[in-house]
Design a protein around this motif. Structure first.
Motif, PDB file in Angstrom:
ATOM      1  N   CYS A 132       0.839  -1.212   0.000  1.00 24.04           N
ATOM      2  CA  CYS A 132       0.000   0.000   0.000  1.00 24.04           C
ATOM      3  C   CYS A 132       0.873   1.262   0.000  1.00 24.04           C
ATOM      4  O   CYS A 132       1.811   1.374   0.787  1.00 24.04           O
ATOM      5  N   CYS A 135      -0.315   3.135   3.767  1.00 27.80           N
ATOM      6  CA  CYS A 135       0.082   2.600   5.072  1.00 27.80           C
ATOM      7  C   CYS A 135       1.124   1.490   4.977  1.00 27.80           C
ATOM      8  O   CYS A 135       1.533   0.951   5.997  1.00 27.80           O
ATOM      9  N   CYS A 152      -6.020  -0.754  -1.086  1.00 28.24           N
ATOM     10  CA  CYS A 152      -5.728  -1.261   0.266  1.00 28.24           C
ATOM     11  C   CYS A 152      -7.005  -1.447   1.084  1.00 28.24           C
ATOM     12  O   CYS A 152      -7.836  -0.534   1.143  1.00 28.24           O
ATOM     13  N   LYS A 154      -7.191  -1.508   4.261  1.00 23.91           N
ATOM     14  CA  LYS A 154      -7.147  -0.750   5.511  1.00 23.91           C
ATOM     15  C   LYS A 154      -7.366   0.732   5.313  1.00 23.91           C
ATOM     16  O   LYS A 154      -8.007   1.379   6.125  1.00 23.91           O
ATOM     17  N   CYS A 155      -6.763   1.314   4.236  1.00 27.51           N
ATOM     18  CA  CYS A 155      -6.794   2.782   4.130  1.00 27.51           C
ATOM     19  C   CYS A 155      -7.252   3.269   2.763  1.00 27.51           C
ATOM     20  O   CYS A 155      -7.240   4.480   2.510  1.00 27.51           O
TER      21      CYS A 155
HETATM   22 ZN    ZN Z   1      -3.154   1.118   3.223  1.00 27.65          ZN
END
Ligand code: ZN
Ligand code: ADP
Ligand code: ADP
Length: 221
Positions: A132, A135, A152, A154-155
């Motif tokens: 990513c 992050c 990604c 997560k982000c």
């Molecule tokens: Zn990320």
């Protein structure tokens, strides 16, 4: 429970993947020297420019620069409860500098798990790795794809393939590991901190073994 840990292992062993999970579970910081260098590169600092030349060849950045960067990072607030070091130390010189600095702070490393994976599997993992841009979470196009292609989980930043995950540089990095980082295994073994973990299992199984080895299972008990 261990609060200051070093995750050892060759490039592609799964250090980043496991370090994020361990740090989240234990409420400690994830400190990855490679991520720190890539951040410097991204914003174009002088350190980033110096590091770039070494990173693209698969060589190590000189110890003095690397040690200074990591020691600064572990003095930040979020690392006060502990940390998982990922990708550092990578030479005996870095390990002794770390031990010396911790001694001055009245701290020490508790455990050093070593994630063991054979060369063929390392090459499969590194050549399919996507990271990513935001992050730096690691993915794999086959073994650990993101839920949405190219994004990604997560982000939501985009994910990309690292320049140094090309075949020629992968080979150089594996040689660098053998020449300069393998001696660290003996270093932590002689301190009674080394724990060998079979890294050629599913991500979840490796997480379980690591949790048992450092005596916590996702909780503080
Ligand atoms: Zn990320
Ligand atoms: P390192 O930080 O040691 O270089 P990473 O955590 O970035 O390793 O993992 C390297 C690649 O292997 C990534 O693409 C990751 O998704 C994948 N990977 C990590 N752990 C496993 C595993 N247990 N099985 C299969 N693939 C894995
Ligand atoms: P990997 O996923 O292969 O473990 P990293 O992201 O940890 O790779 O490191 C990428 C590159 O950054 C290394 O090949 C090296 O050039 C540099 N680097 C990272 N950590 C260190 C370190 N502790 N000492 C020297 N160079 C480092």
């Amino acid at each position: 429970m261990s609060k200051r840990m070093i995750l050892l292992g060759p490039p592609g062993a799964g250090k980043g993947t496991q370090a994020v999970i361990m740090a989240d579970n234990a409420g400690i910081a994830h400190v990855a020297s490679g991520d720190l260098f890539r951040k410097h590169l991204g914003v174009g600092t002088e350190l980033g420019l110096i590091a770039k030349g070494y990173m693209e060849k698969g060589d190590l950045v000189p110890d003095d620069l690397t040690v200074r960067m990591v020691l600064e990072r572990i003095r930040e607030d979020d690392a006060s409860e502990g940390y998982v070091l990922d990708g550092f130390p990578r030479t005996v010189g870095q390990a002794t500098a770390l031990d010396q600095a911790l001694l001055e702070l009245g701290q020490s490393i508790d455990k050093a798990p070593l994630i063991e994976v054979g060369k063929q599997e390392l090459i499969r993992r590194l050549s399919g790795r996507w990271v990513c841009r935001g992050c730096q979470a690691p993915y794999h196009e086959i073994f650990n794809p993101p839920r949405k292609v190219g994004i990604c989980d997560k982000c939501s930043s985009d994910i990309y393939q690292r320049e140094d995950d090309k075949p020629e540089v992968i080979a150089a990095r594996l040689d660098t590991y053998e020449a300069q980082t393998i001696p660290l295994i003996e270093y932590y073994q002689s301190q009674g901190k080394l724990i060998r973990i079979n890294g050629e299992q599913e991500v979840e199984a490796v997480t379980t073994d690591l949790g048992n080895a450092i005596s916590f299972n996702g909780s503080f008990s």
